[in-house]
Write an enzyme that holds these catalytic residues in place. Structure first.
Site, PDB file in Angstrom:
ATOM      1  N   SER A  43     155.642  20.290  61.203  1.00  0.00           N
ATOM      2  CA  SER A  43     154.736  21.324  61.696  1.00  0.00           C
ATOM      3  C   SER A  43     154.209  22.163  60.541  1.00  0.00           C
ATOM      4  O   SER A  43     153.613  21.649  59.621  1.00  0.00           O
ATOM      5  CB  SER A  43     155.433  22.177  62.754  1.00  0.00           C
ATOM      6  OG  SER A  43     154.537  23.081  63.349  1.00  0.00           O
ATOM      7  N   ASP A  76     147.488  23.794  62.804  1.00  0.00           N
ATOM      8  CA  ASP A  76     148.585  23.511  61.879  1.00  0.00           C
ATOM      9  C   ASP A  76     148.604  22.010  61.529  1.00  0.00           C
ATOM     10  O   ASP A  76     147.831  21.236  62.088  1.00  0.00           O
ATOM     11  CB  ASP A  76     149.919  23.994  62.455  1.00  0.00           C
ATOM     12  CG  ASP A  76     150.339  23.262  63.722  1.00  0.00           C
ATOM     13  OD1 ASP A  76     149.494  22.562  64.310  1.00  0.00           O
ATOM     14  OD2 ASP A  76     151.508  23.403  64.126  1.00  0.00           O
TER      15      ASP A  76
END
Length: 575
Positions: free
Chosen positions: A150, A302
């Site tokens: 992430s 992201d």
């Protein structure tokens, strides 16, 4: 359990046996000679599954992401799949993001699956995490894996496991699979790949995923409204560049300006301190481009494209960054409004997490739909969809910039959510309003809720102990008041008990146990504390509220709420 040096030495000695390749042994010997602290950090524990799967620094050792820790997890998962689906051909799909070694680690995972007789669909290049979730059901797979960390720093990578429903692992599967993994030795890992069982995939899934994103994310905006909407988008060097621009184009948005300096996938994330859309700095270049092209909205995602940060024009015409709760509120309202126009059937629900804004519940009540609340992590929202098949999930999100539109993806999805945000901007602009004005209108109707997050980074062995002790202290000595407001209710999700401080009654919490404490005050403030499941942090989520009579009072009331937040931080010694 306190890990002694002798236990660490035993683990190190094991990794110096022929079970492990010469490159791994060489690196361990180098750490022995040059960096004893790093060696200790690498072996003092095993990597654990948290709220977002298994995530950690890449390197050698039991506490690092490498071919052996991922191989062991995949071997355990393989054993579990073979037992659970006896008589079937187990199938798995694998995706990966832009991080260093993601492609090679994805191949390792594919090799282990195939060596165990499991059919593997492996994306030919990097793809967004929501596409992996979608692909699990689209391909009829028993599980899915995505290699991603992430928004963590460049030295991290990770391993998320998805089940048949397209959602991440939840009980009881997670515990059962972990037991399988823990029962293994590293010598049990089968790396002898069967290439006949590995099939590369790409466009055949891309096309249908993007079609579904357009279908689920398109609502009331006319083509004229879309033509009058100017968008700036940045992928922050991540995977969203493979899906978001095409999705916007197919939905009819032509004025999309991409931050070219951040468009190339790059695991070093060279133009940002952190590829995290929660951090205002991450959108600096996008904001600069937006000023040049007079954009209506700025969107950044992201690295694995499951979360998004946005900025919109405020009532002064200036670009204003919104937090995850604010974005979630407007998106949820927009979905509810459109469902209301179609006519509610009475079985709809929205969902959020225990650390997100209480305003989600207020919205649900206003529209007469059910509100469901779960632990932090979208796997729990996905579980609701699986557990309540007779109900219809409209949408929902969490404060950490994640949102899910409908149930065709069973995880937070920045592809469809990006389109939804643009739809809201286009529709509002065409009707003489704006995304921001809509937010203020919602505050006047449902109450002005303001949230603030404090994240304290505590790295390494000492940091983990400090986080643990902080939670122990909060349990043993809970605050009696915060901002001179009496604490009236304490929810302890670790014990599963909520205590009413006023009448000393207790009731059970009907949510799985987790290391979370939430304090409620007599004035409606809500303060949650929890260790992060994906990073070496302890987080404090502060929510305060006041009524807002008119949008003209916004600045004054916001200052009052800011004062409340600062007082609460001071009382908790967070300043």
């Amino acid at each position: 359990m306190q890990i002694t040096d002798s236990v660490i030495n035993l683990r190190v000695d094991e990794w110096l046996t022929p079970v492990f390749d010469t490159a791994t042994q060489k690196e361990i010997k180098n750490l022995q000679d040059t960096n004893s602290e790093e060696l200790k950090e690498s072996f003092y524990k095993d990597l654990e599954f948290g709220t977002g799967g298994m995530r950690g620094v890449m390197g050698v050792g039991t506490n690092r992401i490498n071919k052996y820790t991922l191989g062991k997890s995949t071997q355990g998962l393989s054993n579990y799949l073979i037992k659970q689906f006896a008589g079937e051909q187990p199938k798995a799909v694998i995706a990966y993001d832009c991080r260093h070694n993601s492609d090679t680690l994805a191949q390792v995972v594919a090799d282990v699956f195939s060596a165990n007789g499991i059919k593997v669909y492996l994306f030919s290049s990097l793809r967004p995490t929501p596409e992996l979730s979608f692909a699990v059901r689209e391909l009829g797979c028993h599980c899915g894996i995505v290699l991603t960390a992430s928004h963590n720093p460049p030295e991290y990578n990770g391993y998320k496991v998805y089940w048949q429903d397209g959602g991440q692992l939840v009980p009881p599967q997670d515990g059962e699979i972990i037991s399988e993994i823990n029962a293994l030795k590293y010598s049990d890992i089968r790396f002898d790949t069967n290439p006949d069982l590995i099939q590369k995939i790409d466009q055949e899934i891309d096309t249908v995923f993007i079609e579904q994103s357009v279908k689920n994310g398109s609502f009331a905006a006319t083509q004229e409204a879309k033509d009058n909407t100017t968008i700036v988008f940045t992928s922050l060097h991540g995977t969203s560049i493979t899906a978001v621009p095409e999705t916007l184009e197919k939905a009819g948005y032509k004025n999309v300006h991409i931050v070219q300096e951040q468009a190339e996938p790059d695991g070093n994330f060279p133009t940002v301190k952190s590829p995290n859309p929660e951090e205002p700095e991450a959108l600096t270049m996008a904001m600069e481009l937006a000023a040049k092209v007079d954009a209506d909205i700025v969107i950044g995602t992201d690295p694995d494209c499951d979360r998004l940060g946005i900025a919109v024009r405020n009532d002064q015409g200036e670009l204003q960054l919104l937090n995850g709760n604010q974005t979630m509120i407007v998106m949820t309202w927009f979905l509810l409004e459109n469902y209301k126009k179609q006519g509610f059937t009475g079985n709809e629900f929205i969902a959020s997490t225990i650390v997100s804004t209480p305003m989600m519940q207020s919205l649900a009540q206003a529209y007469g739909v059910e509100y469901k609340e779960v632990l932090t992590g979208f796997k729990w929202i996905a579980k609701l969809i699986k557990d309540f098949p007779e109900q219809h999930f409209i949408g929902g999100g969490e404060e950490s910039f994640g949102f899910m539109v409908g149930d065709f993806v069973r995880d937070k999805d920045a592809v469809t959510s990006t389109l939804l945000a643009c739809e809201i901007v286009a529709f509002a602009k065409a009707n003489g309003s704006s995304f921001y004005s809509t937010l203020l209108d919602l505050y006047t109707k449902h109450g002005f809720y303001k949230e603030h997050l404090v994240s304290l980074v505590k790295k390494g062995i000492d940091g983990a102990a400090e986080i643990k002790q902080t939670m122990v202290d909060l349990r043993n000595n809970p605050p009696e008041s915060l901002n001179e407001e009496k604490v009236v209710l304490i929810e302890d999700y670790q014990t599963g008990i909520a205590k009413n401080v006023q009448d000393h009654t207790e009731h059970s919490i009907d949510i799985p146990k987790s290391n979370v404490l939430i304090f409620y005050t007599e004035a409606g403030s809500k303060i949650a504390a929890r260790p992060s499941g994906t990073e070496p942090k302890i987080k404090f989520y502060i929510s305060v509220q006041e009524s807002l009579q008119t949008s003209a009072d916004f600045t004054t009331v916001q200052q009052q709420l800011d004062g409340k937040i600062e007082a609460i931080k001071k009382d908790l010694q967070l300043t």
